[in-house]
Motif scaffolding. Structure first.
Motif, short mmCIF file in Angstrom:
data_model
loop_
_atom_site.label_atom_id
_atom_site.label_comp_id
_atom_site.label_asym_id
_atom_site.label_seq_id
_atom_site.Cartn_x
_atom_site.Cartn_y
_atom_site.Cartn_z
N UNK A 1 0.92 -1.13 -0.03
CA UNK A 1 0.05 0.03 0.02
C UNK A 1 0.72 1.30 0.34
N UNK A 2 0.17 2.46 -0.39
CA UNK A 2 0.99 3.67 -0.35
C UNK A 2 1.05 4.15 0.87
N UNK A 3 0.49 3.67 1.73
CA UNK A 3 0.43 4.16 3.20
C UNK A 3 2.01 3.61 3.81
N UNK A 4 2.16 2.37 3.34
CA UNK A 4 3.60 1.98 3.93
C UNK A 4 4.53 2.59 3.02
N UNK A 5 4.72 3.23 2.00
CA UNK A 5 5.63 4.04 1.29
C UNK A 5 5.86 5.11 1.96
N UNK A 6 4.51 5.91 2.25
CA UNK A 6 4.64 7.40 3.10
C UNK A 6 5.07 7.45 4.28
N UNK A 7 4.66 6.47 5.08
CA UNK A 7 4.89 6.58 6.42
C UNK A 7 5.70 5.43 7.04
N UNK A 8 6.94 5.75 7.18
CA UNK A 8 7.90 4.63 7.49
C UNK A 8 7.54 3.70 8.85
N UNK A 9 6.93 4.50 9.75
CA UNK A 9 6.46 3.54 10.78
C UNK A 9 5.73 2.34 10.61
N UNK A 10 5.04 2.63 9.33
CA UNK A 10 4.21 1.41 9.16
C UNK A 10 5.01 0.28 8.32
N UNK A 11 6.34 0.54 7.85
CA UNK A 11 6.99 -0.28 6.97
C UNK A 11 8.12 -1.47 7.81
N UNK A 12 7.78 -2.46 7.46
CA UNK A 12 8.44 -3.48 8.09
C UNK A 12 9.91 -3.59 7.59
N UNK B 1 12.05 -5.59 6.33
CA UNK B 1 12.26 -6.23 5.32
C UNK B 1 12.12 -5.34 4.21
N UNK B 2 11.15 -4.70 4.31
CA UNK B 2 10.79 -3.82 3.11
C UNK B 2 10.87 -2.20 3.51
N UNK B 3 11.91 -1.96 4.05
CA UNK B 3 12.04 -0.53 4.28
C UNK B 3 12.09 0.38 3.15
N UNK B 4 11.81 0.08 2.28
CA UNK B 4 11.61 1.11 1.12
C UNK B 4 10.96 2.38 1.12
#
Length: 319
Positions: free
Chosen positions: A109-120, A122-125
């Motif tokens: 989701x775009x949410x995980x790309x925009x807001x880093x606190x929601x990115x795990x 392994x996919x900290x892009x």
């Protein structure tokens, strides 16, 4: 369900149970009010699925399921998440089971790309989106909304446009998903088609008029689009402090670089040769976001005009 598509996959409860590893926590992609989404893999190991399992003990979940089925039955667009199957059955305990099966979006989701606190980890892009990538996503979603509003016999109000409902495939093409709150509001399209059916959405993205009446309209989606656009280019949530519309409006045009996402600012500072073009492009984009998120529905920009973002994208391509 009769009348869907000829290529519709026939998947049973057992098939989905196996594909998702028993709906294991490891395959959980996300969870919302009416359902949880799991990653699934079919037997051949080549086809990835996103399985949305409805929480039928939650009031409104069954209605959400039916709404999504009806909304998706007659629409097809490259920027809408493709539905592959529907499972309306019972589980091994004899309880009702309802699930929607979608094409899996590799980039999440775009949410995980925009807001880093929601990115795990392994996919900290997350958040490393270039200006051109953001513009491409904005254009993709504009096309999706334009199609929903006037591309079919009926106008469809999505009702819950936000970054977590925007999914990215392996080419970073954006797809709008989650039609559980959608409303088919008219058989004849007009600028502000509306319905008296109450609609729920997400705080921060709901247009102000929805709080004053039960009317829903395509202009409500335009408002949500404007907020999403401002969020994507500022990396500021609509619930952070003052409203995004006012926050950005005060910065335009002279202080625009003070409110953009730090990653955009970094990219801007690295390219002196076309920095003025990029700055003017950002001013234009944020201006569209402000125009779409005006308080009065009649003052908002039309989705058919947002396609002008194409011109800005071409001008901002960084070599």
């Amino acid at each position: 369900m009769p009348g869907f598509w000829t290529e519709f996959l026939r998947l049973s409860y057992a098939d989905l149970l196996k594909a998702t590893g028993g709906y294991s926590e490891a395959n959980l992609i996300g969870s919302g009010g009416f359902g949880s989404v799991y990653k699934g893999i079919l037997d051949d190991g080549k086809k990835m699925l996103a399985v949305k399992v409805l929480k039928l003990d939650v009031k409104g979940a069954s209605r959400s399921f039916l709404t999504e089925c009806i909304a998706l039955r007659g629409i097809r667009h490259r920027n809408l998440v493709k539905i592959l199957s529907i499972c309306n059955s019972t589980d091994y305990q004899g309880e009702d089971f309802k699930a929607l099966v979608y094409e899996f979006m590799v980039k999440g989701s775009l949410e995980k790309w925009l807001h880093q606190e929601n990115s795990d980890e392994e996919s900290a892009e997350g958040r490393n989106l270039s200006i051109v990538e953001r513009l491409s996503i904005a254009i993709d979603i504009a096309f999706a909304l334009e199609y929903l509003h006037c591309g079919t016999d009926s106008s469809i109000v999505h009702g819950d446009l936000k970054p977590s409902n925007i999914l990215l495939d392996d080419t970073m093409t954006a797809h709008l998903g989650d039609f559980g709150l959608a409303k088919i509001v008219s058989s004849i399209y007009s600028t502000h088609d509306s319905s008296s059916i109450a609609i729920k959405g997400t705080i921060g993205y709901i247009p102000p008029e929805y709080g004053m009446s039960d009317m829903v309209s395509t202009a409500g989606d335009v408002y949500s689009y404007g907020i999403f656009l401002l969020e994507m280019f500022t990396n500021r949530r609509p619930t952070d402090g003052e409203g995004l519309h006012d926050f950005v409006s005060r910065a335009l045009p002279s202080q625009v670089m003070e409110v953009v996402d730090p990653f955009i600012l970094l990219e801007y500072n690295q390219h002196d040769t076309n920095s003025s073009t990029i700055k003017n492009g950002i001013i234009y984009v944020l201006g569209i976001g402000v125009a779409c998120s005006k308080e009065l529905p009649g003052d908002r920009m039309l989705m058919t005009d947002v396609r002008e973002l194409h011109k800005i994208k071409n001008a901002c391509v960084v070599t």
